[in-house]
Design a protein around this motif. Structure first.
Motif, PDB file in Angstrom:
ATOM      1  N   MET A  21       0.964  -1.145   0.038  1.00  0.00           N
ATOM      2  CA  MET A  21      -0.165  -0.137  -0.006  1.00  0.00           C
ATOM      3  C   MET A  21       0.945   1.178  -0.110  1.00  0.00           C
ATOM      4  N   MET A  22       1.880   1.050   0.782  1.00  0.00           N
ATOM      5  CA  MET A  22       2.689   2.491   0.771  1.00  0.00           C
ATOM      6  C   MET A  22       3.387   2.849  -0.339  1.00  0.00           C
ATOM      7  N   ALA A  23       3.627   1.479  -1.008  1.00  0.00           N
ATOM      8  CA  ALA A  23       4.449   1.502  -2.350  1.00  0.00           C
ATOM      9  C   ALA A  23       3.829   2.268  -3.258  1.00  0.00           C
ATOM     10  N   TRP A  24       2.602   1.818  -3.247  1.00  0.00           N
ATOM     11  CA  TRP A  24       1.486   2.372  -4.177  1.00  0.00           C
ATOM     12  C   TRP A  24       1.476   3.950  -3.939  1.00  0.00           C
ATOM     13  N   MET A  25       1.301   4.120  -2.859  1.00  0.00           N
ATOM     14  CA  MET A  25       1.270   5.652  -2.489  1.00  0.00           C
ATOM     15  C   MET A  25       2.323   6.619  -2.642  1.00  0.00           C
ATOM     16  N   LEU A  26       3.472   5.961  -2.546  1.00  0.00           N
ATOM     17  CA  LEU A  26       4.802   6.531  -2.789  1.00  0.00           C
ATOM     18  C   LEU A  26       4.880   6.813  -4.227  1.00  0.00           C
ATOM     19  N   GLY A  27       4.610   5.747  -5.001  1.00  0.00           N
ATOM     20  CA  GLY A  27       4.646   5.986  -6.435  1.00  0.00           C
ATOM     21  C   GLY A  27       3.859   7.088  -7.061  1.00  0.00           C
ATOM     22  N   CYS A  28       2.608   7.287  -6.755  1.00  0.00           N
ATOM     23  CA  CYS A  28       1.748   8.258  -6.918  1.00  0.00           C
ATOM     24  C   CYS A  28       2.439   9.542  -6.591  1.00  0.00           C
ATOM     25  N   LEU A  29       3.014   9.672  -5.583  1.00  0.00           N
ATOM     26  CA  LEU A  29       3.469  11.059  -4.847  1.00  0.00           C
ATOM     27  C   LEU A  29       4.562  11.192  -5.774  1.00  0.00           C
ATOM     28  N   THR A  30       5.465  10.248  -6.008  1.00  0.00           N
ATOM     29  CA  THR A  30       6.638  10.408  -6.601  1.00  0.00           C
ATOM     30  C   THR A  30       6.277  10.888  -8.007  1.00  0.00           C
ATOM     31  N   LEU A 207      -8.736   1.942  -7.053  1.00  0.00           N
ATOM     32  CA  LEU A 207      -8.702   0.595  -7.870  1.00  0.00           C
ATOM     33  C   LEU A 207      -7.743  -0.422  -7.427  1.00  0.00           C
ATOM     34  N   ALA A 208      -6.531  -0.070  -6.732  1.00  0.00           N
ATOM     35  CA  ALA A 208      -5.705  -0.744  -6.329  1.00  0.00           C
ATOM     36  C   ALA A 208      -5.898  -1.506  -4.901  1.00  0.00           C
ATOM     37  N   GLY A 209      -6.984  -1.001  -4.294  1.00  0.00           N
ATOM     38  CA  GLY A 209      -7.242  -1.572  -3.059  1.00  0.00           C
ATOM     39  C   GLY A 209      -6.555  -0.870  -1.962  1.00  0.00           C
ATOM     40  N   VAL A 210      -5.882   0.117  -2.436  1.00  0.00           N
ATOM     41  CA  VAL A 210      -4.987   0.781  -1.245  1.00  0.00           C
ATOM     42  C   VAL A 210      -5.841   1.635  -0.206  1.00  0.00           C
ATOM     43  N   SER A 211      -6.805   2.457  -0.851  1.00  0.00           N
ATOM     44  CA  SER A 211      -7.408   3.492  -0.171  1.00  0.00           C
ATOM     45  C   SER A 211      -8.949   3.291  -0.353  1.00  0.00           C
TER      46      SER A 211
ATOM     47  N   MET B   1     -10.264  -0.989  -5.755  1.00  0.00           N
ATOM     48  CA  MET B   1     -11.141  -1.014  -4.794  1.00  0.00           C
ATOM     49  C   MET B   1     -10.961  -2.382  -4.096  1.00  0.00           C
ATOM     50  N   ARG B   2     -11.295  -2.401  -2.869  1.00  0.00           N
ATOM     51  CA  ARG B   2     -11.110  -3.842  -2.213  1.00  0.00           C
ATOM     52  C   ARG B   2     -11.992  -5.024  -2.663  1.00  0.00           C
TER      53      ARG B   2
END
Lengths: 318, 402
Positions: A21-30, A207-211, B1-2
């Motif tokens: 999850m954090m990797a996805w977030m960091l990727g978007c922020l980067t 969509l990635a299930g992160v948020s 989505m989850r």
């Protein structure tokens, strides 16, 4: 060899891990950082990476002192640092920025992880910077010589002149445009210059299930309703970079927002209404900081209430 | 989505097969935890028994020999070594009176084969007033396909059990619960269909009754209160064998699945060692490379190859010993993924904190009682927190306090 304890069910996981999850977030922020670097400030990426490294080193040092062992910094640390760096002007003084990162990590993450009160660490760092460098945190420039009397960010322009940029222009990076042949639009903070990109990142994270969608959607809906009620231009404020950046990255912070579905909806609603009030009252640029931190204080009570209400519904059904 | 955990598999089209070579030895556990009732051996060690002959008895359940052979007894188990005699003992004819039904079910060794392993006699004793028979053909776990396979390929046997039961108990309606993906194929069974989502844990009895009646079924409240009698298709298959062929419950239908290698539906004698089944399906097993799981991916348990199939074993899964199976528990980040995944709308992360702090409140008790340990929360947890394990311990602690 000692016998290993049998593995316990479930034997599968659905969705990303915490690190994922954090990797996805960091990727978007980067991605936002890279696009800002390419469009506006070629040195920004160096500052961004340096701050990430500094934040990571700080956490590693703290854990070394506390736990007497070296441990890799947690991925969430980098996310907090990235959010803070993207939310302040690109030319914000580096030393205070590092101090803000230190506050976010030391207090917001390492100290508060054992507390029941859960405040967004990035916003805590930003609040510190607001108090420490109130002037610098509202100064945006590109490093080129500009006439600051006739230059402003979109929201700064609205605050000064009640001039409303077209929302479509807002969404697609108005910085650098000469608007009405009178104002040069400056880029704001790197994270809020590309609202459409921030919105897309928010969708990707969902969509990635992160948020989760509840808090950001409730925030946007309540903010829009609040703006409408208070006579503020709804489309303009919704399309503003800070709004969409906050919706995509701040109103989706799992740690500081309620974990319950109803709690997230309420938190989003309250944050949206509070943000609208701050915008209407005096256009304080830290509306989202105040709104979300205030809502964070309610996270634990909202979860406790949702827990009890669900239990009551179960008891009544028997 | 989850995304939820999906169940339902394509290999449901495969008819269940029997082993080409029977095991030389079967082992039947006698302990209460496995059988849900105390069982006492009714044969002496060294006795020679026929297939189908009672070897252990309890108040509501009888264990019958899956093979003809010689019995040896231990403290908590009974082992039968095959003698190839082929001798068989059949059950008496099924009763024509509903009052004798529980005794017949006990003699036939019927227990819930959908996962609960609850003696069917207890359920049938409380069946007065039921109006609807629900055949649960919803796969209870991901990767399983045995229930649908039985429904489609052993239809006559399932119908023999279901129709007889419905007639004896005067049930006005028979419904088959299936997943969406199986609905079209399941029409062949000829029953009224109740379609459920292709997500886990759609096969849970409570959720099926709730889907049919529209009313939630709280814990401790039997489906009978809603006029429903629920049996898994495997249990009705066993009942059909008992009614039509006079054979007690000595076999267990199950799915054997190894990703990328095999996916088969089998009917094996109860007590068959897992190693024998794996060898028959071309999976000799490599303890260093694979993990053997009895049950499903969500509620099963890791076992060794000498594990013997019980009447509750609905699957044997051979899964590569990938890193994700050995997961270190992380910190809860309050993401709410567990809450979103819970089919009952419980609050697992909050509940976990309360259980760990042992704060006995009515709210804790209500949510903990409701939880049926499906593990959907744990599967959704990005920090790999063993939520179901914590709640199991919490239920034990709660029971001790009451």
């Amino acid at each position: 060899m000692a016998a290993r304890a049998p593995l316990t069910a479930p034997f599968l996981r659905r969705g990303p891990s915490t690190a994922g999850m954090m990797a996805w977030m960091l990727g978007c922020l980067t991605l936002l950082a890279v696009v800002f670097t390419l469009r506006h400030d070629h040195q920004f990426i160096l500052r961004y990476l340096f701050c990430l490294a500094a934040g990571g080193a700080l956490e590693a040092l703290c854990r070394l002192l506390r736990e007497r062992r070296f441990a890799m910094p947690r991925a969430s640390n980098f996310v907090t640092t990235a959010l803070l760096v993207l939310s302040v002007p690109a030319r914000f003084p580096l030393l205070p920025l590092l101090a803000g990162i230190a506050v976010a990590i030391l207090i917001g993450k390492l100290l508060m992880e054992h507390w029941r009160v859960r405040l967004n660490p990035m916003l805590l760092g930003r609040l510190f910077l607001m108090l420490l460098c109130a002037d610098a945190i509202q100064r945006w420039d590109t490093g080129h010589a500009v006439d600051t009397l006739t230059a402003a960010t979109p929201l700064g322009l609205y605050a000064a002149e009640k001039a409303v940029l077209p929302p479509l222009l807002l969404l697609t990076d108005p910085a650098g445009q000469v608007w009405q042949q009178f104002y040069t639009i400056l880029p704001g903070s790197p994270g809020e210059v590309f609202p459409l990109l921030a919105l897309l990142c928010g969708l990707i994270l969902w969509l990635a299930g992160v948020s989760d969608w509840r808090a950001p959607l409730a925030f946007l809906a309540a903010f829009a309703a609040g703006c409408a009620l208070l006579g503020l231009p709804v489309a303009f404020h919704l399309a503003a970079g800070s709004t969409l950046f906050s919706a995509a990255f701040i109103l989706t912070d799992p740690r500081s927002l309620p974990a319950s579905r109803s709690g997230r909806l309420v938190a989003g609603l309250l944050a949206g209404l509070l943000n609208a009030l701050v915008r209407w009252y005096g256009y304080h640029p830290e509306g989202i900081v105040l709104a979300v931190l205030a809502v964070n204080l309610l996270s634990e009570p909202l979860d406790a209430l949702a827990f009890r209400l669900r239990a009551r519904a179960l008891t009544r059904a028997r | 989505m989850r995304r939820p955990v999906r169940s339902g598999e394509r290999h449901a089209a495969a008819p269940p097969a029997r082993l080409t070579e029977l095991p030389r030895q079967v082992t039947l556990p006698l302990d209460r935890a496995v059988n849900r009732c105390a069982l006492t051996p009714c044969v002496a060690g060294g006795a020679s028994v026929a297939r189908g002959e009672a070897v252990a008895q309890g108040d509501d359940l009888t264990l019958a020999a899956p093979l003809a052979g010689t019995v040896s007894l231990a403290a908590d188990r009974l082992t039968i070594t095959a003698d190839d005699s082929g001798r068989m003992v059949r059950l008496p004819p099924p009763p024509a009176d509903a009052a004798a039904l529980p005794a017949f079910a006990a003699a036939a060794g019927l227990a819930g084969m959908g996962g609960s392993h609850f003696p069917a006699a207890v359920k049938l004793r409380a069946a007065a007033g039921a109006t609807t028979l629900i055949i649960n053909a919803v796969e209870c776990e991901p990767r399983l396909a045995i229930d649908e396979s039985l429904l489609l390929h052993e239809t006559a046997t399932v119908r023999a059990g279901a129709d007889w039961l419905a007639q004896l108990l005067n049930l006005s309606r028979t419904v088959v619960a299936v997943q969406h993906a199986a609905a079209v194929r399941a029409r062949r069974a000829g029953y009224e269909l109740l379609t459920l989502p292709d997500t886990y844990p759609a096969g849970a009895e409570r959720l099926i009754v709730q889907a049919l009646t529209g009313k939630p079924l709280p814990p401790g409240v039997l489906p009978m209160r809603r006029g429903c009698l629920v049996f898994s298709v495997a249990t009705l298959h066993a009942l059909g064998r008992a009614v039509r062929d006079g054979e007690p419950c000595v076999e267990r239908p199950l799915t054997v699945w190894a990703p990328g290698r095999t996916a088969r539906n089998l009917i094996v004698p109860v007590g068959t060692p897992a190693a024998h089944i794996l060898a028959q399906t071309g999976l000799p097993g490599d303890a260093a490379r694979d993990v053997l799981i009895a049950g499903g991916m969500m509620m099963g348990q890791e076992v060794t190859p000498d594990f013997c199939v019980t009447r509750a074993t609905n699957a044997l899964l051979v899964v590569p010993r990938a890193a994700r199976l050995v997961r270190e528990e992380g910190r809860c980040i309050r993401c709410g993924a567990c809450h979103d995944a819970c089919p009952l709308g419980l609050h697992p992360s909050y509940l976990r904190d309360e259980v760990r702090a042992q704060r006995h409140t009515p709210a804790l008790a209500a949510q903990l009682d409701d939880c049926f340990l499906c593990g959907a929360c744990a599967a959704a947890c990005p920090a790999d927190i063993r939520l179901a394990y914590t709640f199991r311990e919490g239920k034990t602690w709660l029971r001790a306090r009451r």
